[in-house]
Design an enzyme around this catalytic site. Structure first.
Site, PDB file in Angstrom:
ATOM      1  N   LYS A 197      -0.798   1.277   6.204  1.00 27.72           N
ATOM      2  CA  LYS A 197       0.302   0.753   7.023  1.00 27.72           C
ATOM      3  C   LYS A 197       1.484   1.727   7.053  1.00 27.72           C
ATOM      4  CE  LYS A 197       0.535  -3.113   4.689  1.00 27.72           C
ATOM      5  NZ  LYS A 197      -0.629  -2.922   3.782  1.00 27.72           N
ATOM      6  N   THR A 198       1.855   2.243   5.889  1.00 28.68           N
ATOM      7  CA  THR A 198       2.952   3.213   5.851  1.00 28.68           C
ATOM      8  C   THR A 198       2.579   4.485   6.587  1.00 28.68           C
ATOM      9  OG1 THR A 198       3.693   2.324   3.712  1.00 28.68           O
ATOM     10  CG2 THR A 198       4.489   4.513   4.330  1.00 28.68           C
TER      11      THR A 198
ATOM     12  N   ASP B 276       8.970  -2.353   5.277  1.00 25.26           N
ATOM     13  CA  ASP B 276       7.811  -2.725   4.465  1.00 25.26           C
ATOM     14  C   ASP B 276       8.034  -4.093   3.823  1.00 25.26           C
ATOM     15  OD1 ASP B 276       5.329  -2.424   3.360  1.00 25.26           O
ATOM     16  OD2 ASP B 276       5.949  -1.054   1.772  1.00 25.26           O
TER      17      ASP B 276
ATOM     18  N   THR C 292       1.752  -7.651   3.588  1.00 24.00           N
ATOM     19  CA  THR C 292       0.468  -7.964   2.964  1.00 24.00           C
ATOM     20  C   THR C 292       0.152  -9.454   3.084  1.00 24.00           C
ATOM     21  OG1 THR C 292       1.604  -8.215   0.843  1.00 24.00           O
ATOM     22  CG2 THR C 292       0.620  -6.067   1.309  1.00 24.00           C
TER      23      THR C 292
ATOM     24  N   ARG D   9      -6.203   4.557  -0.436  1.00 21.84           N
ATOM     25  CA  ARG D   9      -5.272   4.969  -1.501  1.00 21.84           C
ATOM     26  C   ARG D   9      -5.992   5.079  -2.838  1.00 21.84           C
ATOM     27  NH1 ARG D   9      -0.451   1.048  -2.172  1.00 21.84           N
ATOM     28  NH2 ARG D   9       0.206   2.049  -0.225  1.00 21.84           N
TER      29      ARG D   9
END
Length: 359
Positions: A76-77, A121, A170, A229
Site C-alpha cells: 500500500k505504501t 496510513d 488494514t 515485505r
C-alpha cells in the site's frame, strides 16, 4: 514512467551500499518498485490504477482520491509512492494515529501544494473531528478553521489547492461510509501467490547483488506468508547465512538451512505461531480456549496473538475461531507431528479433548 539506464544503475549502487552498511531500513525502502511497470502482483489493482492515473494525466487534472485496503506488507505504501511518481507530484506522508485533532489535519492540508499526494496510513485510526473535517476537504477542497471558543467562536473558510488523498487501511470495515464513499477509486490488496513472490525475491536479489537460483527463490517465497515485505526480509537473512556459512549462493538447501536457524518453518510459521499452536494443542487439548488465556500461556499480549499470529494461522487452516474460543484443526496436529485425540483413541485422549473431537 521509466528510468534510464544511468538512473537505474545509480539506484542499484545505493541499494548495494546500504546493504553493505547493514542499513536494513534503507535497503527495504530502496527495494520498493518506482513505477507501475516494476510493481509485481496485484494485476487487477495495477491495471485499474494505471487507467485512473493515465486519464488524469491526459486531462491535466489531479487524480481522484484513492483508498487502498489489505493486510500489512502487501504494497500500500509502495503504491502511494508510485502514484506520486506517475503523477510527477510531491508526496506528504502521515498516519491516522498522528492526527488526533482537527487542527493537526488543518495544518497539513493548508500547507499542501497543488496536485500534491497526501498519503494517510491507517486512516481508520484518525480522530472523529479530523475525519469530519476531511469530508469537506476531499469533496470541496475547503476546510473551516474555528477561531475562538464558546459562543464567540467563528468558522473561517480556507480554500485548499486540488490534491489527491491516498488512504491506506488494514481494516476497511472500520471506515465510516461517508468517508469511504468520497474516494474515487478503491482497491483491496490480496495476498500474493508463491510464483509472484518468487519474482519479488528474484528481483530483490538482483538489486542486492546476491546470486540466487530458482529453487532458492521458491524456497523463500513458500515461507513468506504471501507477503512481499516478509519475502524481502527473509531474503536478507538468508543472504547473511549464505555469506557466512556457505559460498554466497542461495540454493534451496542454503535457504532451508538459513530459515531453520531463524525458526521459520516450511509453511512460514515463526516462533510465535508455533508457540500458539503448541500451547493450544499440548496445554489445552486443541481447545476451545479463550484468547486471553491463550495469550497468557505463550507470554504475549492478547493483541499480539490476535493481530500478528492468529490471522495467518486461520488463513492456513490451522486454527479456527468459534463462539467458545480458539480451536486447533486436524491440520495443526499434523503440522506439529502430533496425533489428534480422536485418532489416539480413549486411552490417548487428554482432558477436554473428547468434548471437542469425540462424538
Amino acid at each position: 514512467m521509466n528510468w534510464d539506464d544511468e538512473t537505474a544503475s545509480a539506484h542499484e549502487e545505493r541499494i548495494v551500499g546500504a546493504a553493505a552498511e547493514g542499513d536494513d531500513q534503507a535497503v527495504e525502502a530502496a527495494l520498493r518498485p518506482k513505477d507501475l511497470g516494476e510493481f509485481i502482483g496485484q494485476e487487477k489493482v495495477r491495471q485499474q490504477l494505471d487507467l485512473v492515473l493515465k486519464a488524469a494525466r491526459q486531462r491535466g487534472a489531479t487524480a481522484d482520491h484513492v483508498l487502498l485496503s489489505g493486510a500489512p506488507g502487501l504494497g500500500k505504501t509502495t503504491l502511494s509512492m508510485i502514484i506520486a511518481a506517475e503523477m510527477n507530484a510531491p508526496i506528504r506522508i502521515t498516519s491516522g494515529p498522528a492526527i488526533q485533532h482537527a487542527g493537526d489535519l488543518a495544518a497539513i492540508l493548508s500547507s499542501l501544494q497543488e496536485g500534491e499526494i497526501l498519503f494517510l496510513d491507517e486512516i481508520h485510526r484518525m480522530s472523529r473531528p479530523a475525519e469530519e473535517m476531511l469530508y469537506m476537504a476531499m469533496e470541496d477542497f475547503r476546510v473551516d478553521v474555528i477561531v475562538g471558543k464558546g459562543p464567540g467562536a467563528t468558522a473561517i473558510p480556507l480554500d485548499l489547492p486540488p490534491f489527491t488523498l491516498v488512504g491506506a487501511t488494514t481494516r476497511a470495515g472500520l471506515l465510516p461510509p461517508p468517508l469511504r464513499d468520497r474516494f474515487g477509486f478503491t482497491a483491496h490488496m490480496e495476498f500474493y501467490e508463491p510464483h509472484e513472490l518468487e519474482r519479488v525475491v528474484t528481483r530483490s536479489a538482483g538489486l542486492l547483488d546476491v546470486e540466487i537460483d530458482p529453487a532458492g527463490a521458491a524456497e523463500i517465497a513458500g515461507r513468506s506468508r504471501g507477503t512481499p515485505r516478509i519475502a524481502n526480509r527473509l531474503l536478507r537473512r538468508v543472504r547473511d547465512y549464505a555469506q557466512v556459512r556457505a559460498d554466497g549462493v542461495i540454493t534451496r538447501e542454503v535457504a532451508g538451512a538459513a530459515l531453520g536457524v531463524y525458526e521459520v518453518d516450511s509453511r512460514g510459521l515463526d516462533r510465535l505461531d508455533r508457540a500458539v499452536l503448541e500451547a493450544l494443542l499440548k496445554l489445552f487439548g486443541g481447545g476451545p480456549v479463550g484468547l486471553s488465556t491463550l495469550a497468557v500461556a505463550v507470554g504475549e499480549e492478547r493483541e499480539t496473538v490476535e493481530e500478528v499470529a492468529e490471522p495467518f494461522l486461520v488463513r492456513e487452516g490451522l486454527l479456527a475461531r468459534t463462539p467458545r474460543g480458539r480451536v486447533a484443526t486436524p491440520a495443526a496436529w499434523t503440522h506439529l507431528g502430533l496425533v489428534p485425540p480422536q485418532a489416539a483413541g480413549p486411552a490417548g485422549a487428554g482432558p477436554g479433548q473428547q468434548g471437542l473431537f469425540g462424538s
